[in-house]
Design a protein around this motif. Structure first.
Motif, PDB file in Angstrom:
ATOM      1  N   ASP A  13       0.877  -1.181   0.000  1.00  0.00           N
ATOM      2  CA  ASP A  13       0.000   0.000   0.000  1.00  0.00           C
ATOM      3  C   ASP A  13       0.908   1.223   0.000  1.00  0.00           C
ATOM      4  OD1 ASP A  13      -2.224  -1.609   0.037  1.00  0.00           O
ATOM      5  OD2 ASP A  13      -2.455  -1.523   2.234  1.00  0.00           O
ATOM      6  N   LEU A  14       1.020   1.836  -1.185  1.00  0.00           N
ATOM      7  CA  LEU A  14       2.059   2.840  -1.361  1.00  0.00           C
ATOM      8  C   LEU A  14       1.859   4.096  -0.530  1.00  0.00           C
ATOM      9  CD1 LEU A  14       2.792   2.594  -5.207  1.00  0.00           C
ATOM     10  CD2 LEU A  14       3.686   1.240  -3.304  1.00  0.00           C
ATOM     11  N   ASN A  15       0.608   4.359  -0.155  1.00  0.00           N
ATOM     12  CA  ASN A  15       0.406   5.598   0.609  1.00  0.00           C
ATOM     13  C   ASN A  15       0.399   5.395   2.124  1.00  0.00           C
ATOM     14  OD1 ASN A  15      -2.012   4.282   0.811  1.00  0.00           O
ATOM     15  ND2 ASN A  15      -3.287   6.127   0.608  1.00  0.00           N
ATOM     16  N   ASP A  16       0.633   4.165   2.561  1.00  0.00           N
ATOM     17  CA  ASP A  16       0.673   3.931   4.013  1.00  0.00           C
ATOM     18  C   ASP A  16       1.890   4.621   4.638  1.00  0.00           C
ATOM     19  OD1 ASP A  16      -1.621   2.496   4.100  1.00  0.00           O
ATOM     20  OD2 ASP A  16      -0.693   0.539   4.501  1.00  0.00           O
ATOM     21  N   ARG A  17       1.649   5.174   5.817  1.00  0.00           N
ATOM     22  CA  ARG A  17       2.721   5.746   6.633  1.00  0.00           C
ATOM     23  C   ARG A  17       2.756   4.954   7.947  1.00  0.00           C
ATOM     24  NH1 ARG A  17       4.692  10.417   4.613  1.00  0.00           N
ATOM     25  NH2 ARG A  17       3.468  11.402   2.935  1.00  0.00           N
ATOM     26  N   HIS A  18       3.907   4.563   8.316  1.00  0.00           N
ATOM     27  CA  HIS A  18       4.050   3.608   9.415  1.00  0.00           C
ATOM     28  C   HIS A  18       4.554   4.280  10.690  1.00  0.00           C
ATOM     29  CE1 HIS A  18       4.227   1.275   5.665  1.00  0.00           C
ATOM     30  NE2 HIS A  18       3.567   0.344   6.384  1.00  0.00           N
ATOM     31  N   SER A  19       4.124   3.718  11.801  1.00  0.00           N
ATOM     32  CA  SER A  19       4.637   4.110  13.117  1.00  0.00           C
ATOM     33  C   SER A  19       5.291   2.895  13.759  1.00  0.00           C
ATOM     34  CB  SER A  19       3.520   4.642  14.013  1.00  0.00           C
ATOM     35  OG  SER A  19       2.534   3.640  14.237  1.00  0.00           O
ATOM     36  N   VAL A  20       6.259   3.169  14.605  1.00  0.00           N
ATOM     37  CA  VAL A  20       7.036   2.085  15.240  1.00  0.00           C
ATOM     38  C   VAL A  20       7.143   2.359  16.734  1.00  0.00           C
ATOM     39  CG1 VAL A  20       9.203   0.791  15.239  1.00  0.00           C
ATOM     40  CG2 VAL A  20       8.373   1.844  13.110  1.00  0.00           C
ATOM     41  N   THR A  21       6.971   1.306  17.511  1.00  0.00           N
ATOM     42  CA  THR A  21       7.223   1.366  18.953  1.00  0.00           C
ATOM     43  C   THR A  21       8.110   0.185  19.338  1.00  0.00           C
ATOM     44  OG1 THR A  21       5.242   0.067  19.466  1.00  0.00           O
ATOM     45  CG2 THR A  21       5.020   2.491  19.449  1.00  0.00           C
ATOM     46  N   ALA A  22       8.756   0.342  20.471  1.00  0.00           N
ATOM     47  CA  ALA A  22       9.569  -0.752  21.017  1.00  0.00           C
ATOM     48  C   ALA A  22       9.051  -1.092  22.406  1.00  0.00           C
ATOM     49  CB  ALA A  22      11.030  -0.353  21.087  1.00  0.00           C
ATOM     50  N   THR A  23       8.932  -2.360  22.681  1.00  0.00           N
ATOM     51  CA  THR A  23       8.533  -2.807  24.018  1.00  0.00           C
ATOM     52  C   THR A  23       9.611  -3.726  24.577  1.00  0.00           C
ATOM     53  OG1 THR A  23       7.243  -4.617  23.033  1.00  0.00           O
ATOM     54  CG2 THR A  23       6.067  -2.582  23.592  1.00  0.00           C
ATOM     55  N   GLY A  24       9.661  -3.786  25.880  1.00  0.00           N
ATOM     56  CA  GLY A  24      10.694  -4.575  26.560  1.00  0.00           C
ATOM     57  C   GLY A  24      11.539  -3.656  27.420  1.00  0.00           C
ATOM     58  N   SER A  25      11.914  -4.137  28.577  1.00  0.00           N
ATOM     59  CA  SER A  25      12.684  -3.333  29.529  1.00  0.00           C
ATOM     60  C   SER A  25      14.140  -3.768  29.506  1.00  0.00           C
ATOM     61  CB  SER A  25      12.111  -3.501  30.937  1.00  0.00           C
ATOM     62  OG  SER A  25      12.857  -2.799  31.875  1.00  0.00           O
ATOM     63  N   ALA A  26      15.025  -2.803  29.293  1.00  0.00           N
ATOM     64  CA  ALA A  26      16.460  -3.095  29.292  1.00  0.00           C
ATOM     65  C   ALA A  26      16.951  -3.206  30.726  1.00  0.00           C
ATOM     66  CB  ALA A  26      17.220  -2.008  28.552  1.00  0.00           C
ATOM     67  N   LEU A  27      17.417  -4.387  31.094  1.00  0.00           N
ATOM     68  CA  LEU A  27      17.868  -4.623  32.469  1.00  0.00           C
ATOM     69  C   LEU A  27      19.342  -4.304  32.660  1.00  0.00           C
ATOM     70  CD1 LEU A  27      16.107  -8.063  33.091  1.00  0.00           C
ATOM     71  CD2 LEU A  27      15.292  -5.775  33.739  1.00  0.00           C
ATOM     72  N   TYR A  28      20.125  -4.433  31.602  1.00  0.00           N
ATOM     73  CA  TYR A  28      21.582  -4.360  31.747  1.00  0.00           C
ATOM     74  C   TYR A  28      22.216  -3.305  30.839  1.00  0.00           C
ATOM     75  CZ  TYR A  28      20.158  -8.920  33.481  1.00  0.00           C
ATOM     76  OH  TYR A  28      19.498  -9.926  34.139  1.00  0.00           O
ATOM     77  N   GLY A  29      21.392  -2.465  30.219  1.00  0.00           N
ATOM     78  CA  GLY A  29      21.916  -1.438  29.331  1.00  0.00           C
ATOM     79  C   GLY A  29      20.788  -0.549  28.858  1.00  0.00           C
ATOM     80  N   ALA A  30      20.907  -0.039  27.610  1.00  0.00           N
ATOM     81  CA  ALA A  30      19.894   0.862  27.051  1.00  0.00           C
ATOM     82  C   ALA A  30      19.572   0.436  25.623  1.00  0.00           C
ATOM     83  CB  ALA A  30      20.397   2.300  27.067  1.00  0.00           C
ATOM     84  N   PHE A  31      18.268   0.376  25.304  1.00  0.00           N
ATOM     85  CA  PHE A  31      17.798   0.017  23.962  1.00  0.00           C
ATOM     86  C   PHE A  31      17.114   1.232  23.357  1.00  0.00           C
ATOM     87  CE2 PHE A  31      14.680  -1.756  20.962  1.00  0.00           C
ATOM     88  CZ  PHE A  31      15.491  -2.611  20.223  1.00  0.00           C
ATOM     89  N   SER A  32      17.430   1.517  22.097  1.00  0.00           N
ATOM     90  CA  SER A  32      16.833   2.689  21.447  1.00  0.00           C
ATOM     91  C   SER A  32      16.606   2.427  19.966  1.00  0.00           C
ATOM     92  CB  SER A  32      17.724   3.920  21.617  1.00  0.00           C
ATOM     93  OG  SER A  32      19.001   3.711  21.017  1.00  0.00           O
TER      94      SER A  32
END
Length: 269
Positions: A13-32
């Motif tokens: 679908d060429l006109n779709d615009r997407h959004s992104v999220t991340a789930t999960g807790s970083a216990l030993y560092g940082a996720f981005s």
């Protein structure tokens, strides 16, 4: 300390615009998440970069032994805002490195004294933040004037601290070199206590034992000293007092005491 990757996707679908999220807790560092490259206009080439930065100061990370692992998991979730969603899991494996053994005890010094205090003891204490490490200990150095031995090791396995390797030194006061020491004269024995975690980390601490001499008695070795002279005839009597002293650096002085006495004998006729 850095791991990176990207979730790639397409949407016809060429006109779709997407959004992104991340789930999960970083216990030993940082996720981005990085900047999204969307499929809008062409339907392909979608890309969502991600990065994970390890916090090596985290105690749980430092506690990892060589080759031991921890796992972090995150979900990157995509939506086109029109009802279509999907996700991909990011799995980060944290692998432990070997940390050094750290000696925590102060200088190991022992003191013994000829014919008196025969035993000196102490303990080399140490820590190792790799909780699964098991340590071995050896002692090097040759005891010339007594005996050196190790006690039962208390290891750091499971908690990282409280490691202790007891040692003891027993003086052999019958050793001629020990008996030859004069008052205050010293001999030194040195030994090395060597620790290994079997994963490449080794360390050691020196044990220094000072042997201090005591004064040994002078021993007269001559038999009874008897002299004989005769009036108007044999005027000279001689002899020698012989002695020994196992304290080799002793210097001796001699004085004579006593007084003249007279004894008369006579016969009545």
């Amino acid at each position: 300390a850095l791991a990176t990757g990207a979730v790639s996707f397409s949407d016809i679908d060429l006109n779709d615009r997407h959004s992104v999220t991340a789930t999960g807790s970083a216990l030993y560092g940082a996720f981005s998440l990085g900047a999204l490259t969307d499929t809008t206009g062409n339907g392909t080439g979608g890309s969502q970069p991600w990065s994970y930065t390890l916090d090596s100061s985290n105690p749980a990370v430092q506690a990892l032994g060589l080759g031991q692992t921890l796992i972090e998991s995150f979900s990157i979730n995509l939506s086109d805002s029109n009802g279509s969603t999907t996700s991909q899991t990011v799995t980060v494996t944290i692998t432990g490195a070997n940390d050094p053994i750290v000696v925590t005890s102060s200088a190991q010094l022992g003191a013994v004294t000829e014919d008196s205090t025969a035993l000196a003891s102490g303990a080399v204490s140490f820590s190792d933040i790799d909780l699964n490490d098991r340590h071995s200990v050896t002692a090097t150095g040759s005891a010339r004037y007594g005996s050196f031995s190790l006690g039962t090791l208390t290891d750091t396995t499971g908690n990282g601290t409280g490691g202790s390797q007891p040692w003891s030194y027993t003086l052999d006061s019958s050793n001629p070199a020990v008996q030859a020491l004069a008052l205050g004269q010293t001999l030194i024995e040195s030994f090395s206590i060597n620790l290994s975690d079997a994963n490449g980390s080794t360390t050691s601490q020196t044990v220094t034992v000072t042997i201090t001499g005591a004064n040994d008695p002078i021993v007269v070795t001559s038999s009874a000293q008897l002299g004989a002279v005769t009036e108007d005839s044999t005027a000279l009597a001689t002899g020698a007092v012989s002695f020994s002293d196992i304290d080799l650096n002793d210097q001796h002085s001699v004085t004579a005491t006593g007084s003249r006495s007279e004894e008369h004998t006579s016969e009545l006729q």
